[in-house]
Design a protein around this motif. Structure first.
Motif, PDB file in Angstrom:
ATOM      1  N   SER A   1       0.763  -1.255   0.122  1.00  0.00           N
ATOM      2  CA  SER A   1       0.002   0.169   0.171  1.00  0.00           C
ATOM      3  C   SER A   1       0.903   1.288  -0.104  1.00  0.00           C
ATOM      4  CB  SER A   1      -0.958  -0.134   0.996  1.00  0.00           C
ATOM      5  OG  SER A   1      -0.197  -0.220   2.487  1.00  0.00           O
ATOM      6  N   VAL A   2       2.208   1.203   0.682  1.00  0.00           N
ATOM      7  CA  VAL A   2       3.049   2.334   0.552  1.00  0.00           C
ATOM      8  C   VAL A   2       4.221   2.416  -0.459  1.00  0.00           C
ATOM      9  CG1 VAL A   2       2.387   2.577   2.905  1.00  0.00           C
ATOM     10  CG2 VAL A   2       4.547   1.607   2.331  1.00  0.00           C
ATOM     11  N   LYS A   3       4.449   1.349  -1.122  1.00  0.00           N
ATOM     12  CA  LYS A   3       5.413   1.079  -1.930  1.00  0.00           C
ATOM     13  C   LYS A   3       5.430   1.991  -3.046  1.00  0.00           C
ATOM     14  CE  LYS A   3       6.397  -3.225  -2.233  1.00  0.00           C
ATOM     15  NZ  LYS A   3       6.442  -4.753  -2.507  1.00  0.00           N
ATOM     16  N   GLY A   4       6.778   2.815  -3.173  1.00  0.00           N
ATOM     17  CA  GLY A   4       6.825   3.937  -4.319  1.00  0.00           C
ATOM     18  C   GLY A   4       6.373   5.083  -3.797  1.00  0.00           C
ATOM     19  N   ARG A   5       5.941   5.113  -2.717  1.00  0.00           N
ATOM     20  CA  ARG A   5       5.273   6.785  -2.097  1.00  0.00           C
ATOM     21  C   ARG A   5       6.412   6.783  -0.782  1.00  0.00           C
ATOM     22  NH1 ARG A   5       0.346   7.404  -0.143  1.00  0.00           N
ATOM     23  NH2 ARG A   5       0.082   5.145   0.520  1.00  0.00           N
ATOM     24  N   PHE A   6       6.451   5.840   0.200  1.00  0.00           N
ATOM     25  CA  PHE A   6       7.222   6.034   1.122  1.00  0.00           C
ATOM     26  C   PHE A   6       8.496   5.444   1.200  1.00  0.00           C
ATOM     27  CE2 PHE A   6       3.300   5.607   4.263  1.00  0.00           C
ATOM     28  CZ  PHE A   6       2.789   6.707   3.664  1.00  0.00           C
TER      29      PHE A   6
ATOM     30  N   TYR B   1      14.077   6.920   9.723  1.00  0.00           N
ATOM     31  CA  TYR B   1      13.176   8.022   9.202  1.00  0.00           C
ATOM     32  C   TYR B   1      11.956   7.371   8.431  1.00  0.00           C
ATOM     33  CZ  TYR B   1      17.019  11.101  10.584  1.00  0.00           C
ATOM     34  OH  TYR B   1      17.844  11.757  11.197  1.00  0.00           O
ATOM     35  N   LEU B   2      10.916   7.964   8.239  1.00  0.00           N
ATOM     36  CA  LEU B   2      10.037   7.536   7.056  1.00  0.00           C
ATOM     37  C   LEU B   2       9.420   8.862   6.495  1.00  0.00           C
ATOM     38  CD1 LEU B   2       8.283   5.003   6.039  1.00  0.00           C
ATOM     39  CD2 LEU B   2       6.530   5.711   7.701  1.00  0.00           C
ATOM     40  N   GLN B   3       9.783   8.893   5.129  1.00  0.00           N
ATOM     41  CA  GLN B   3       9.457   9.939   4.237  1.00  0.00           C
ATOM     42  C   GLN B   3       8.234   9.410   3.520  1.00  0.00           C
ATOM     43  OE1 GLN B   3      10.944  12.948   3.694  1.00  0.00           O
ATOM     44  NE2 GLN B   3       9.019  13.232   2.652  1.00  0.00           N
ATOM     45  N   MET B   4       7.118  10.199   3.802  1.00  0.00           N
ATOM     46  CA  MET B   4       5.880   9.699   3.199  1.00  0.00           C
ATOM     47  C   MET B   4       5.502  10.885   2.286  1.00  0.00           C
ATOM     48  SD  MET B   4       3.964   8.623   6.634  1.00  0.00           S
ATOM     49  CE  MET B   4       3.921  10.216   7.305  1.00  0.00           C
ATOM     50  N   ASN B   5       5.649  10.419   0.914  1.00  0.00           N
ATOM     51  CA  ASN B   5       5.179  11.274  -0.104  1.00  0.00           C
ATOM     52  C   ASN B   5       3.906  10.825  -0.789  1.00  0.00           C
ATOM     53  OD1 ASN B   5       7.710  12.776   0.146  1.00  0.00           O
ATOM     54  ND2 ASN B   5       8.443  11.398  -1.652  1.00  0.00           N
ATOM     55  N   SER B   6       3.146  11.706  -1.559  1.00  0.00           N
ATOM     56  CA  SER B   6       1.873  11.734  -2.110  1.00  0.00           C
ATOM     57  C   SER B   6       0.816  10.840  -1.178  1.00  0.00           C
ATOM     58  CB  SER B   6       1.823  10.615  -3.372  1.00  0.00           C
ATOM     59  OG  SER B   6       2.832  10.829  -4.269  1.00  0.00           O
ATOM     60  N   LEU B   7       0.621  11.407  -0.146  1.00  0.00           N
ATOM     61  CA  LEU B   7      -0.138  10.946   1.058  1.00  0.00           C
ATOM     62  C   LEU B   7      -1.605  10.992   0.868  1.00  0.00           C
ATOM     63  CD1 LEU B   7       1.725  12.460   4.125  1.00  0.00           C
ATOM     64  CD2 LEU B   7       1.274  10.247   3.792  1.00  0.00           C
ATOM     65  N   LYS B   8      -2.389  10.148   1.093  1.00  0.00           N
ATOM     66  CA  LYS B   8      -3.725   9.781   0.832  1.00  0.00           C
ATOM     67  C   LYS B   8      -4.391   9.942   2.074  1.00  0.00           C
ATOM     68  CE  LYS B   8      -2.379   6.646  -2.808  1.00  0.00           C
ATOM     69  NZ  LYS B   8      -2.479   5.280  -3.545  1.00  0.00           N
ATOM     70  N   SER B   9      -5.881  10.099   1.864  1.00  0.00           N
ATOM     71  CA  SER B   9      -6.523  10.001   3.325  1.00  0.00           C
ATOM     72  C   SER B   9      -6.483   8.808   3.957  1.00  0.00           C
ATOM     73  CB  SER B   9      -8.022  10.419   2.816  1.00  0.00           C
ATOM     74  OG  SER B   9      -8.475   9.401   1.745  1.00  0.00           O
ATOM     75  N   GLU B  10      -6.418   7.547   3.229  1.00  0.00           N
ATOM     76  CA  GLU B  10      -6.362   6.183   3.818  1.00  0.00           C
ATOM     77  C   GLU B  10      -4.921   5.970   4.677  1.00  0.00           C
ATOM     78  OE1 GLU B  10      -7.027   6.974   0.615  1.00  0.00           O
ATOM     79  OE2 GLU B  10      -6.322   5.524  -0.726  1.00  0.00           O
ATOM     80  N   ASP B  11      -4.023   7.070   4.311  1.00  0.00           N
ATOM     81  CA  ASP B  11      -2.724   6.899   5.144  1.00  0.00           C
ATOM     82  C   ASP B  11      -2.938   7.549   6.568  1.00  0.00           C
ATOM     83  OD1 ASP B  11      -1.002   7.994   2.343  1.00  0.00           O
ATOM     84  OD2 ASP B  11      -1.116   6.083   3.041  1.00  0.00           O
ATOM     85  N   THR B  12      -4.227   8.234   6.949  1.00  0.00           N
ATOM     86  CA  THR B  12      -4.436   8.668   8.227  1.00  0.00           C
ATOM     87  C   THR B  12      -4.448   7.622   9.246  1.00  0.00           C
ATOM     88  OG1 THR B  12      -5.561  10.526   7.274  1.00  0.00           O
ATOM     89  CG2 THR B  12      -6.023   9.749   9.689  1.00  0.00           C
ATOM     90  N   ALA B  13      -3.665   7.762  10.328  1.00  0.00           N
ATOM     91  CA  ALA B  13      -3.371   6.682  11.345  1.00  0.00           C
ATOM     92  C   ALA B  13      -2.376   7.259  12.638  1.00  0.00           C
ATOM     93  CB  ALA B  13      -2.689   5.345  10.854  1.00  0.00           C
ATOM     94  N   VAL B  14      -2.312   6.412  13.491  1.00  0.00           N
ATOM     95  CA  VAL B  14      -1.206   6.795  14.450  1.00  0.00           C
ATOM     96  C   VAL B  14       0.026   6.070  13.764  1.00  0.00           C
ATOM     97  CG1 VAL B  14      -0.453   6.589  16.753  1.00  0.00           C
ATOM     98  CG2 VAL B  14      -2.601   7.215  16.264  1.00  0.00           C
ATOM     99  N   TYR B  15       1.013   6.431  13.719  1.00  0.00           N
ATOM    100  CA  TYR B  15       2.219   5.706  13.166  1.00  0.00           C
ATOM    101  C   TYR B  15       3.501   5.319  14.629  1.00  0.00           C
ATOM    102  CZ  TYR B  15       0.859   6.556   8.204  1.00  0.00           C
ATOM    103  OH  TYR B  15       0.446   6.382   7.298  1.00  0.00           O
ATOM    104  N   TYR B  16       3.605   4.056  14.402  1.00  0.00           N
ATOM    105  CA  TYR B  16       4.595   3.571  15.618  1.00  0.00           C
ATOM    106  C   TYR B  16       5.783   2.995  15.212  1.00  0.00           C
ATOM    107  CZ  TYR B  16       0.144   3.373  18.366  1.00  0.00           C
ATOM    108  OH  TYR B  16      -1.086   3.774  18.815  1.00  0.00           O
ATOM    109  N   CYS B  17       6.841   3.630  15.696  1.00  0.00           N
ATOM    110  CA  CYS B  17       8.255   2.879  15.272  1.00  0.00           C
ATOM    111  C   CYS B  17       8.291   1.697  16.265  1.00  0.00           C
ATOM    112  CB  CYS B  17       9.168   3.962  15.993  1.00  0.00           C
ATOM    113  SG  CYS B  17      10.993   3.720  15.497  1.00  0.00           S
TER     114      CYS B  17
END
Length: 123
Positions: A63-68, A80-96
């Motif tokens: 789901s994130v390949k090519g964007r993150f 680090y996590l570089q997140m590009n071309s974000l979509k509404s479905e990427d909305t979440a709490v992100y955990y390391c």
């Protein structure tokens, strides 16, 4: 024991970018593999990306390949996590997450979690 602290979350518009950081402290080592997971409201925590020991090998959810992009700076004990071309479905709490024994590509492999950082993508 390793402690993880995430930062960089926030509100971004659809199509925008964010970079998350995860600073490790305690008994840190480049021998720890690192990863990112996310959990949206009402959903299970899911794998996003991982990076191997000393930066060798990166792994992504489809789901994130090519964007993150995941990367690490062992001198700074930071991943680090570089997140590009974000979509509404990427909305979440992100955990390391980290694991010494194997690549943290699933919840059951994780040994230590961070507290999470909220990413909200508005459409």
């Amino acid at each position: 024991q390793v402690q993880l602290v995430e930062s960089g979350g926030g509100l971004v518009q659809d199509g925008g970018s964010l970079r998350l950081s995860c600073a490790a402290s305690g008994r840190t080592s480049s021998s720890y593999a690192m990863g990112w997971f996310r959990q949206a409201p009402g959903k299970e925590r899911e794998f996003v990306a991982a990076i191997g020991w000393s930066g060798g090998g990166t792994y992504y959810a489809d789901s994130v390949k090519g964007r993150f992009t995941i990367s690490r700076d062992n001198a700074k004990n930071t991943v680090y996590l570089q997140m590009n071309s974000l979509k509404s479905e990427d909305t979440a709490v992100y955990y390391c997450a980290t694991s010494r024994g194997r690549i943290p590509s699933a919840v059951r492999y994780v040994e230590v979690w961070g507290q999470g950082t909220l990413v909200t993508v508005s459409s």
